[in-house]
Each structure stands twice: as C-alpha cells, then as structure tokens.
Enzyme design. Structure first.
Site, PDB file in Angstrom:
ATOM      1  N   GLY A 133      -5.475  61.678  -0.597  1.00  0.00           N
ATOM      2  CA  GLY A 133      -4.563  62.335  -1.702  1.00  0.00           C
ATOM      3  C   GLY A 133      -4.536  61.272  -3.012  1.00  0.00           C
ATOM      4  O   GLY A 133      -5.535  61.136  -3.815  1.00  0.00           O
TER       5      GLY A 133
ATOM      6  N   ASP B 154      -5.122  62.837   8.187  1.00  0.00           N
ATOM      7  CA  ASP B 154      -4.434  63.124   7.056  1.00  0.00           C
ATOM      8  C   ASP B 154      -3.199  62.357   6.799  1.00  0.00           C
ATOM      9  O   ASP B 154      -2.226  62.517   7.451  1.00  0.00           O
ATOM     10  CB  ASP B 154      -4.243  64.535   7.101  1.00  0.00           C
ATOM     11  CG  ASP B 154      -3.589  65.135   5.902  1.00  0.00           C
ATOM     12  OD1 ASP B 154      -3.633  64.405   4.832  1.00  0.00           O
ATOM     13  OD2 ASP B 154      -3.441  66.426   5.815  1.00  0.00           O
TER      14      ASP B 154
ATOM     15  N   SER C  36      -7.578  65.549  -1.081  1.00  0.00           N
ATOM     16  CA  SER C  36      -6.266  66.621  -1.175  1.00  0.00           C
ATOM     17  C   SER C  36      -5.910  66.924  -2.581  1.00  0.00           C
ATOM     18  O   SER C  36      -5.498  66.168  -3.160  1.00  0.00           O
ATOM     19  CB  SER C  36      -4.996  66.199  -0.242  1.00  0.00           C
ATOM     20  OG  SER C  36      -4.140  66.939  -0.595  1.00  0.00           O
TER      21      SER C  36
ATOM     22  N   GLY D  41       1.477  60.630  -0.817  1.00  0.00           N
ATOM     23  CA  GLY D  41       1.990  59.237  -1.285  1.00  0.00           C
ATOM     24  C   GLY D  41       2.675  58.537  -0.193  1.00  0.00           C
ATOM     25  O   GLY D  41       3.223  57.770  -0.652  1.00  0.00           O
TER      26      GLY D  41
ATOM     27  N   HIS E 251      -4.997  73.334   5.119  1.00  0.00           N
ATOM     28  CA  HIS E 251      -4.080  72.773   6.176  1.00  0.00           C
ATOM     29  C   HIS E 251      -2.924  73.750   5.954  1.00  0.00           C
ATOM     30  O   HIS E 251      -2.318  73.505   5.033  1.00  0.00           O
ATOM     31  CB  HIS E 251      -4.128  71.388   5.753  1.00  0.00           C
ATOM     32  CG  HIS E 251      -3.004  70.834   6.598  1.00  0.00           C
ATOM     33  ND1 HIS E 251      -2.414  69.419   6.166  1.00  0.00           N
ATOM     34  CD2 HIS E 251      -2.414  71.153   7.731  1.00  0.00           C
ATOM     35  CE1 HIS E 251      -1.593  69.005   7.079  1.00  0.00           C
ATOM     36  NE2 HIS E 251      -1.567  70.054   8.008  1.00  0.00           N
TER      37      HIS E 251
ATOM     38  N   MET F 210       2.033  74.943   2.074  1.00  0.00           N
ATOM     39  CA  MET F 210       3.387  74.615   2.753  1.00  0.00           C
ATOM     40  C   MET F 210       4.402  75.643   2.317  1.00  0.00           C
ATOM     41  O   MET F 210       4.456  76.023   1.421  1.00  0.00           O
ATOM     42  CB  MET F 210       4.147  73.149   2.390  1.00  0.00           C
ATOM     43  CG  MET F 210       3.097  71.943   2.133  1.00  0.00           C
ATOM     44  SD  MET F 210       3.878  70.438   1.406  1.00  0.00           S
ATOM     45  CE  MET F 210       2.368  69.339   1.691  1.00  0.00           C
TER      46      MET F 210
ATOM     47  N   ASP G 281      -3.666  71.754   0.869  1.00  0.00           N
ATOM     48  CA  ASP G 281      -2.329  71.683   1.630  1.00  0.00           C
ATOM     49  C   ASP G 281      -1.390  72.844   1.295  1.00  0.00           C
ATOM     50  O   ASP G 281      -1.115  72.938  -0.026  1.00  0.00           O
ATOM     51  CB  ASP G 281      -1.502  70.297   1.311  1.00  0.00           C
ATOM     52  CG  ASP G 281      -2.178  69.099   2.026  1.00  0.00           C
ATOM     53  OD1 ASP G 281      -2.530  68.976   3.221  1.00  0.00           O
ATOM     54  OD2 ASP G 281      -2.752  68.366   1.362  1.00  0.00           O
TER      55      ASP G 281
ATOM     56  N   MET H 110      -2.232  63.968  11.877  1.00  0.00           N
ATOM     57  CA  MET H 110      -1.284  63.617  10.820  1.00  0.00           C
ATOM     58  C   MET H 110      -1.166  62.120  10.922  1.00  0.00           C
ATOM     59  O   MET H 110      -0.417  61.570  11.961  1.00  0.00           O
ATOM     60  CB  MET H 110      -0.085  64.582  10.719  1.00  0.00           C
ATOM     61  CG  MET H 110      -0.242  65.866  10.215  1.00  0.00           C
ATOM     62  SD  MET H 110      -1.101  65.976   8.645  1.00  0.00           S
ATOM     63  CE  MET H 110       0.039  65.304   7.419  1.00  0.00           C
TER      64      MET H 110
ATOM     65  N   HIS I  99      -9.678  69.655   0.609  1.00  0.00           N
ATOM     66  CA  HIS I  99      -8.339  69.763   1.382  1.00  0.00           C
ATOM     67  C   HIS I  99      -7.397  70.262   0.710  1.00  0.00           C
ATOM     68  O   HIS I  99      -6.886  69.902  -0.311  1.00  0.00           O
ATOM     69  CB  HIS I  99      -8.218  68.756   2.016  1.00  0.00           C
ATOM     70  CG  HIS I  99      -7.068  68.674   2.916  1.00  0.00           C
ATOM     71  ND1 HIS I  99      -7.214  68.792   4.453  1.00  0.00           N
ATOM     72  CD2 HIS I  99      -5.580  68.278   2.645  1.00  0.00           C
ATOM     73  CE1 HIS I  99      -5.893  68.578   4.939  1.00  0.00           C
ATOM     74  NE2 HIS I  99      -4.952  68.430   4.142  1.00  0.00           N
TER      75      HIS I  99
ATOM     76  N   MET J  72       0.594  74.412   6.678  1.00  0.00           N
ATOM     77  CA  MET J  72       1.882  73.724   7.099  1.00  0.00           C
ATOM     78  C   MET J  72       3.055  74.764   7.031  1.00  0.00           C
ATOM     79  O   MET J  72       3.806  74.798   6.021  1.00  0.00           O
ATOM     80  CB  MET J  72       2.336  72.590   6.271  1.00  0.00           C
ATOM     81  CG  MET J  72       1.431  71.385   6.642  1.00  0.00           C
ATOM     82  SD  MET J  72       1.428  70.081   5.577  1.00  0.00           S
ATOM     83  CE  MET J  72       0.163  70.778   4.464  1.00  0.00           C
TER      84      MET J  72
HETATM   85  C1  DX5 Z   1       0.842  66.105   3.656  1.00  0.00           C
HETATM   86  C2  DX5 Z   1      -0.484  66.615   3.529  1.00  0.00           C
HETATM   87  C3  DX5 Z   1      -1.470  65.466   3.010  1.00  0.00           C
HETATM   88  C4  DX5 Z   1      -1.227  64.659   1.604  1.00  0.00           C
HETATM   89  C5  DX5 Z   1      -2.051  63.451   1.788  1.00  0.00           C
HETATM   90  O1  DX5 Z   1       1.615  67.002   4.130  1.00  0.00           O
HETATM   91  O2  DX5 Z   1      -1.114  67.270   4.373  1.00  0.00           O
HETATM   92  O3  DX5 Z   1      -2.786  65.988   2.674  1.00  0.00           O
HETATM   93  O4  DX5 Z   1      -1.408  65.505   0.589  1.00  0.00           O
HETATM   94  O5  DX5 Z   1      -1.695  62.751   0.677  1.00  0.00           O
HETATM   95  P1  DX5 Z   1      -2.067  61.118   0.672  1.00  0.00           P
HETATM   96  O6  DX5 Z   1      -3.213  60.919   0.838  1.00  0.00           O
HETATM   97  O7  DX5 Z   1      -1.536  60.705  -0.664  1.00  0.00           O
HETATM   98  O8  DX5 Z   1      -0.966  60.644   1.695  1.00  0.00           O
HETATM   99 ZN    ZN Z   2      -3.022  67.956   4.697  1.00  0.00          ZN
END
Ligand code: DX5
Ligand code: ZN
Length: 216
Positions: free
Chosen positions: A197, A175, A8, A145, A65, A36, A34, A137, A32, A67
């Site tokens: 990530g 994810d 990510s 994190g 992805h 948002m 993200d 998820m 990937h 969101m």
């Molecule tokens: C959260 C994202 C993930 C996130 C994963 O909303 O969809 O893709 O970046 O990060 P880690 O692997 O650090 O949990």
């Molecule tokens: Zn994601």
C-alpha cells in the site's frame, strides 16, 4: 518465478480513485481491496458503494481481502462485481472455513484463507490442497502504513515447506509493511503475491515502484 504485485487501494487517493485504478490497470498484476467492518478489525474502510463503480473500471483481477465477521454474506455480491479472488480470515470463519472455500469455488472465485500474525501458521495446514491461496498478514490487519513484523518470514517459509512437502500448489500472499528492503527476503521465504500500500502510493512514481518490487 516472478513476483506478482497487488497494490492495496487503501493507500490510494480516494478523491481521485479512477486515476489510481487506471495506473494500476497498466502497472500492477492485481488490485488488492481491503474491506473492513470495524468489528473483526478496529477500523472501517470501504464497501460496495466504492467497489461497484470501481469494478467497472478495473481491467486486472481484483482481490478482496475481507476483514469482516460473516464474510460469507458478501460472496455473491463480490461475484456480481466480477471479483476473481476473495480471502477471508480464519479468525472470522473458524470451523466454517472449508465450506466457505467451497462456496467461493462454486462461484468460480479463487479462495484465500487469511491469518493475523498471532494465529499459528499450522492452522492453515488442513486447507492445503483446498484453498487457492493463503494470506499471511505481516502486520495486524486494520491499518495501512504499519511496520513489517519480521517473524512473518519464518511463518511464510514454514507454510511453503509444508505445501511443497505435500506436493501441493498454493499461492502465498503477504500483506503489510512490504517495502523495497524486505521484498527480497519475502520472495526467498516463498511468498509469490505481494500486497503493498504505502510503499506504492507514497512513492514519487507508483508505476515504477511496482516494477521495482516485481523485479526484485
Ligand atoms: C491492512 C491491510 C493491508 C494494508 C497494507 O489491514 O490488509 O492491505 O493496506 O498497507 P501497507 O502496505 O501500507 O502496510
Ligand atoms: Zn489487505
């Protein structure tokens, strides 16, 4: 089957993104992304001002992805950027989910349906045989994190069982909070596309970490 690893970009170094994308080009399977909107999820990440230039240097498939509410508004633009996989949240699309999948397919994009940990996995069952992939998820969408939610393993196993029972095919992407300690269990449960990530970008050698995740 070997796992595919989709780091990510959210955890990358945004002041030196090109460097990180080049690393991913040679070390990862998928990038990937993200995206948002601060409405579907309590955070804002990046949009097309980052994605447009990034798409010019990405040499492996990009997986967006979304969101965001009204994910369908961005399908054409993502297509123009050459994004090959797009997932949107069932929480955002509801009864429009099937038509959004059709719209992505009409653009030649692989369609993914995503759910947060509090959405029953059975909500995905009507889309088996329709969606190319399901994004489970394993943390609540919004931030990198976070700590892996262990109940996700049962949710993945249940979905994989139903896909197999129907003789269908679908990728299960997972994810959130994935690390070297839980990835074997995820594979065992039936996930095959793994987002990571922090585990990748906070490690000393991200390329080696990607290889270690893949070869679990
Ligand atoms: C959260 C994202 C993930 C996130 C994963 O909303 O969809 O893709 O970046 O990060 P880690 O692997 O650090 O949990
Ligand atoms: Zn994601």
């Amino acid at each position: 089957m070997q796992l595919q690893i989709a780091p990510s970009l959210l955890a990358a170094d945004f002041l030196h993104l090109e460097k990180d994308v080049e690393m991913l080009n040679s070390a990862a399977d998928v990038i990937h992304l993200d995206i948002m909107d601060g409405t579907l999820v309590p955070n804002i990440s990046f949009g097309f001002s980052v994605l447009d230039p990034l798409s010019a240097v990405a040499a492996i498939p990009m997986d967006a992805h979304l969101m965001v509410v009204h994910p369908e508004r961005w399908f054409d633009k993502l297509h123009q950027d050459g994004v090959q996989m797009v997932s949107f949240h069932y929480e955002a699309a509801g009864r429009h989910s099937a038509s959004f999948i059709d719209k992505l397919h009409s653009l030649g994009i692989k369609a993914g349906l995503a759910i947060n940990p509090d959405v029953p996995v059975k909500k995905l069952f009507p889309f088996i045989g329709k969606a190319d992939y399901f994004l489970i998820m394993s943390v609540f969408a919004g931030f990198g994190g976070q700590k892996f939610i262990y109940e996700s393993l049962d949710r993945i196993a249940l979905l994989r069982e139903e896909i197999d029972r129907r003789g269908a095919e679908a990728t299960i992407e997972v994810d959130g909070g994935v690390n070297l300690d839980n990835i074997a269990a995820l594979k065992q449960a039936g996930a095959n596309l793994i987002v990571a990530g922090s585990t990748v970008f906070r490690s000393e050698n991200p390329a080696a970490t990607i290889a270690a995740l893949r070869n679990v």
